[in-house]
Design an enzyme around this catalytic site. Sequence first.
Site, PDB file in Angstrom:
ATOM      1  CB  SER A 106     -22.971  51.120 151.442  1.00 16.02           C
ATOM      2  OG  SER A 106     -22.139  51.972 150.235  1.00 16.02           O
ATOM      3  CG  ASP A 250     -22.336  50.565 146.231  1.00 15.31           C
ATOM      4  OD1 ASP A 250     -22.969  51.030 145.101  1.00 15.31           O
ATOM      5  OD2 ASP A 250     -22.278  51.365 146.972  1.00 15.31           O
ATOM      6  CG  ASP A 254     -22.929  55.401 147.076  1.00 12.14           C
ATOM      7  OD1 ASP A 254     -22.515  54.213 147.056  1.00 12.14           O
ATOM      8  OD2 ASP A 254     -23.221  55.889 148.666  1.00 12.14           O
TER       9      ASP A 254
END
Length: 463
Positions: A106, A250, A254
């Site tokens: 992430s 990112d 998401d």
Amino acid sequence: MTLIKSISGIRGTIGGSPNENLTPVDTVKFAAAYGTFLMKANPKKRLKVVIGRDARISGEMIQNLVVSTLVGLGIDVIDLGLSTTPTVEIAVPMEKADGGIILTASHNPKQWNALKLLNQKGEFLNAEEGARILEYAEKEDFSFAEVDELGSIQKNDSYIDIHIDEVLALPLVEAKIIQKAKFKVVVDGVNSSGGIAIPKLLEELGVEVVKLYCDPTGHFPHNPEPLKEHLQDICKLVVKEKADFGIVVDPDVDRLAFISEDGEMFGEEYTLVACADYVLGKTPGNTVSNLSSTRALRDITEKHKGTYTAAAVGEVNVVAAMKTTKAIIGGEGNGGIIYPESHYGRDALVGTALFLMLMAERGGKVSELRKSYPAYFMSKKKIELTPRINVDKILASMAAKYKHENPSIIDGVKIDFTDSWVHLRKSNTEPIIRVYTEAPNQSKANALADKIIEEIKEITTKE
């Protein structure tokens, strides 16, 4: 170097020693534990799992290890290659797969990677399921397939395009309306898969795109968490290009943040507020965000005659609350938009399309839109405690101290005051308490945090 095993997956830094970092050994062990979990749940079935990754330098290596491990268990793999978290989420049910794995850390820096685990609906596993996988990994309770029963690999690199088509087909997204607005937008894809997906979506919607860091090399040009201090390049370029706004995602796409036309941050907390404002204006209903997200979503929801619910922190908790309350939109204050009309997962492509629709219909500047929403400011601090201190006892004491405010205790302690709030949560990995506050101005948010911290320190001295 770090390895973190939790109910939501495994993440760590690349290199070093097994059990201390995310090494090939740890990757294989955890992939085998996930495959075993699926096999025990479906003992007589030939299984299929969807795999996708972001553009991290370690991504291809980790993906090869995971794919080969699942094949070794006798599981068929649909390999999406370079993809996004929401793309994998929509691919799982489309492929009628039994689960999915997204290989991404992430917003973490490039030395990190992770395995995020999905169920057959393309949604994150719950705590009980995650705990079972950790148990299998700990015991190395695996049984691999014999040679004639090995799984197969099917490569499919079309899913980003399929994902975009799904966004364009949403009833509240009308490409012709966006095309007429003739937007010019700067995109910072942090040299990951968002640099492919977001510009493609914008071009389909007739938006002029200025690309910044959209080459998916995995060499992140700045810290990939979309915070103001990391985004000076796009802030300057939006002004230089006279763009209508900027879009930042990112590495796994998401999380979504916007830059106003004046080069200022729109505010990640307000990404969900704006998208919800558009959706609620078309289809009235309920909303959900987590306890640490801005109160502005509640205000906007109530303005549209809906009901707002606060869930425990974590996407799986927000999704569960959305299903219970039949919420039509929800998410988290980190720029994560969950729109069930598409799927139950944070999705920057969906958020981008909804925001473009809002701006196309409302007109004006992005900075003006931001000023039209309730103004709240956050403070995010932490208190470091010695290991001997009982954090649960401290939180219980704070809940008792403010019992007249009817605090929420579903996730730490959340105390709602008339024009502000404080949320106290303990860390699962270290003896600290996170102290989040929100108030009508920054000084008040900081002062409230400092007041609460002093009160906690008073309690600890009596321990």
